[in-house]
Design an enzyme around this catalytic site. Structure first.
Site, PDB file in Angstrom:
ATOM      1  N   ASP A  50       2.368   2.705   2.589  1.00 36.77           N
ATOM      2  CA  ASP A  50       2.405   3.432   3.855  1.00 36.77           C
ATOM      3  C   ASP A  50       3.732   3.200   4.579  1.00 36.77           C
ATOM      4  O   ASP A  50       4.222   2.081   4.629  1.00 36.77           O
ATOM      5  CB  ASP A  50       1.273   2.981   4.789  1.00 36.77           C
ATOM      6  N   CYS A 101       0.816  -1.220   0.000  1.00 35.78           N
ATOM      7  CA  CYS A 101       0.000   0.000   0.000  1.00 35.78           C
ATOM      8  C   CYS A 101       0.848   1.267   0.000  1.00 35.78           C
ATOM      9  O   CYS A 101       0.338   2.346  -0.259  1.00 35.78           O
ATOM     10  CB  CYS A 101      -0.962   0.014   1.184  1.00 35.78           C
ATOM     11  N   CYS A 142      -1.927   7.175   3.711  1.00 32.99           N
ATOM     12  CA  CYS A 142      -3.305   7.620   3.588  1.00 32.99           C
ATOM     13  C   CYS A 142      -3.815   8.206   4.900  1.00 32.99           C
ATOM     14  O   CYS A 142      -3.137   8.170   5.927  1.00 32.99           O
ATOM     15  CB  CYS A 142      -4.188   6.447   3.158  1.00 32.99           C
ATOM     16  N   CYS A 145      -3.446  -0.341   8.473  1.00 31.54           N
ATOM     17  CA  CYS A 145      -2.865   0.897   8.999  1.00 31.54           C
ATOM     18  C   CYS A 145      -2.692   0.808  10.512  1.00 31.54           C
ATOM     19  O   CYS A 145      -1.680   1.263  11.051  1.00 31.54           O
ATOM     20  CB  CYS A 145      -3.750   2.090   8.642  1.00 31.54           C
TER      21      CYS A 145
END
Length: 145
Positions: free
Chosen positions: A35, A33, A58, A102
């Site tokens: 991150d 992703c 994000c 996350c």
């Protein structure tokens, strides 16, 4: 889709920045992703006196980092070790299933910083040997709400 708490921590993140003389620094990322989270800890007598973060990612990643720092600030190392991704997500009033990774990164970033602290100070922290810092946890290996 996102709770008011997620939006608040995204738009007004707490504890952003870095600690120049940090006692522990941890960085984790997720290749799938993109991150990346970096956590900085200032520890005095076994208490997390200060914690800061820098996150590239994000809104859910920023909110998770912000909430995680709030949850461990002023806590003992042992209490910080008990932090789970589920606790981060619950404190945010939930995350969408596709964003749960996350909260996993936030948990791992803190534990990575604690690992750095333990190595620098030759201090044993119970449970660190069981932490999986594998970045392939994106689809599995975490507690969902």
């Amino acid at each position: 889709m996102y709770s008011e708490k997620v939006m608040d921590h995204f738009q007004n993140p707490r504890n952003v920045g870095e600690i120049l003389d940090a006692d522990g620094i941890g960085e984790v990322g997720n290749a799938k992703c993109g991150d990346i989270m970096k956590m900085y800890l200032k520890i005095e007598n076994g208490i997390i006196e200060d914690v800061k973060f820098k996150t590239f990612g994000c809104g859910s990643a920023i909110a998770s980092s912000s909430m995680a720092t709030e949850l461990i600030k002023g806590k003992t190392i042992e209490e910080a070790m008990e932090l789970t991704n589920k606790a981060v997500a619950e404190a945010l009033d939930g995350l969408p299933p596709v964003k749960m990774h996350c909260s996993v990164l936030a948990e791992q970033a803190i534990k990575s910083a604690l690992l750095d602290y333990s190595k620098k100070n030759n201090v044993y922290i119970e449970g660190l040997e069981d932490v999986n810092f594998d970045d392939d946890h994106h689809e599995h290996d975490f507690e969902e709400l």
